[in-house]
Motif scaffolding. Structure first.
Motif, PDB file in Angstrom:
ATOM      1  N   VAL A  21      53.037  37.257  22.785  1.00 12.56           N
ATOM      2  CA  VAL A  21      51.657  37.648  22.525  1.00 12.56           C
ATOM      3  C   VAL A  21      51.208  38.605  23.616  1.00 12.56           C
ATOM      4  CG1 VAL A  21      50.985  35.592  21.227  1.00 12.56           C
ATOM      5  CG2 VAL A  21      50.744  35.602  23.685  1.00 12.56           C
ATOM      6  N   VAL A  22      50.356  39.546  23.225  1.00 10.84           N
ATOM      7  CA  VAL A  22      49.759  40.466  24.178  1.00 10.84           C
ATOM      8  C   VAL A  22      48.320  40.023  24.392  1.00 10.84           C
ATOM      9  CG1 VAL A  22      49.057  42.852  24.602  1.00 10.84           C
ATOM     10  CG2 VAL A  22      51.290  42.361  23.564  1.00 10.84           C
ATOM     11  N   LEU A  23      48.010  39.740  25.646  1.00  6.06           N
ATOM     12  CA  LEU A  23      46.684  39.264  26.012  1.00  6.06           C
ATOM     13  C   LEU A  23      45.970  40.365  26.792  1.00  6.06           C
ATOM     14  CD1 LEU A  23      47.989  35.802  27.153  1.00  6.06           C
ATOM     15  CD2 LEU A  23      46.687  36.245  25.063  1.00  6.06           C
ATOM     16  N   ARG A  24      44.707  40.592  26.489  1.00  3.53           N
ATOM     17  CA  ARG A  24      43.941  41.668  27.124  1.00  3.53           C
ATOM     18  C   ARG A  24      43.352  41.209  28.452  1.00  3.53           C
ATOM     19  NH1 ARG A  24      42.359  41.162  21.952  1.00  3.53           N
ATOM     20  NH2 ARG A  24      40.408  40.194  22.597  1.00  3.53           N
ATOM     21  N   HIS A  25      44.168  40.609  29.269  1.00  4.31           N
ATOM     22  CA  HIS A  25      43.710  40.058  30.544  1.00  4.31           C
ATOM     23  C   HIS A  25      44.772  40.277  31.601  1.00  4.31           C
ATOM     24  CE1 HIS A  25      40.375  38.242  28.416  1.00  4.31           C
ATOM     25  NE2 HIS A  25      41.253  37.967  27.475  1.00  4.31           N
ATOM     26  N   PRO A  26      44.373  40.419  32.863  1.00  6.24           N
ATOM     27  CA  PRO A  26      45.358  40.635  33.925  1.00  6.24           C
ATOM     28  C   PRO A  26      46.282  39.424  34.086  1.00  6.24           C
ATOM     29  CG  PRO A  26      43.120  40.500  34.846  1.00  6.24           C
ATOM     30  CD  PRO A  26      42.998  40.417  33.358  1.00  6.24           C
ATOM     31  N   VAL A  27      47.466  39.691  34.568  1.00  6.72           N
ATOM     32  CA  VAL A  27      48.498  38.664  34.683  1.00  6.72           C
ATOM     33  C   VAL A  27      48.023  37.479  35.533  1.00  6.72           C
ATOM     34  CG1 VAL A  27      49.727  39.693  36.637  1.00  6.72           C
ATOM     35  CG2 VAL A  27      50.993  38.364  34.969  1.00  6.72           C
ATOM     36  N   GLU A  28      47.213  37.726  36.537  1.00  3.95           N
ATOM     37  CA  GLU A  28      46.730  36.634  37.394  1.00  3.95           C
ATOM     38  C   GLU A  28      45.848  35.647  36.618  1.00  3.95           C
ATOM     39  OE1 GLU A  28      48.009  40.040  39.717  1.00  3.95           O
ATOM     40  OE2 GLU A  28      46.481  39.904  38.125  1.00  3.95           O
TER      41      GLU A  28
END
Length: 144
Positions: A10-17
């Motif tokens: 899945v691609v999430l629109r949030h930074p990895v942290e």
């Protein structure tokens, strides 16, 4: 893939942290993965998950903690006795991308169980992960 492995990307629109925190903290996990969670974030540490709506709980043993890139744990195969040694490996890999984070989930090891148990557990966890990953995205989007 067959019935031994479940894989989702899945691609999430949030930074990895932020995604890492959602996967590896009790506060984050409690918001999308079940009703309550506790976690001792270290290899060999334990994670506890509870789903009140299913009246179910699970204890996992953490195997990999490589912030903020990889997190993995082993947990019981549904349908086997809780003290059975067979466990699946749930492995999350996070990759930063320009618009957020690519999350890859792989759960493997179902074939350790008898075919009928493995098939049922694989089906249940496939449906479970599909629901949980939507919940993860909803939690991250709402918290943004």
């Amino acid at each position: 893939m067959g019935s031994d492995t479940i894989e989702r990307v899945v691609v999430l629109r949030h930074p990895v942290e932020r995604v890492w925190a959602a996967l590896t903290t009790a506060e984050g996990l409690s918001r999308w993965f079940g009703s309550a969670a506790e976690i001792d974030l270290r290899p060999g540490g334990r994670a506890f998950f509870r789903w009140d709506d299913l009246d179910d709980e699970s204890v996992a043993t953490i195997t990999v903690v490589d912030p903020p890139r990889r997190f993995a744990f082993r947990w019981a195969i549904e349908g086997l006795p809780k003290d059975d040694a067979a466990r699946t490996l749930v492995d999350f890999t996070l990759e930063p991308i320009p618009d957020g984070t690519r999350l890859r989930l792989v759960e493997s090891g179902f074939a350790q169980a008898a075919a009928d148990v493995a098939r049922a557990a694989h089906q249940a966890n496939t449906q479970g992960w599909d629901t949980e990953l939507v919940d993860l995205e909803s939690y991250l989007d709402a918290a943004a």
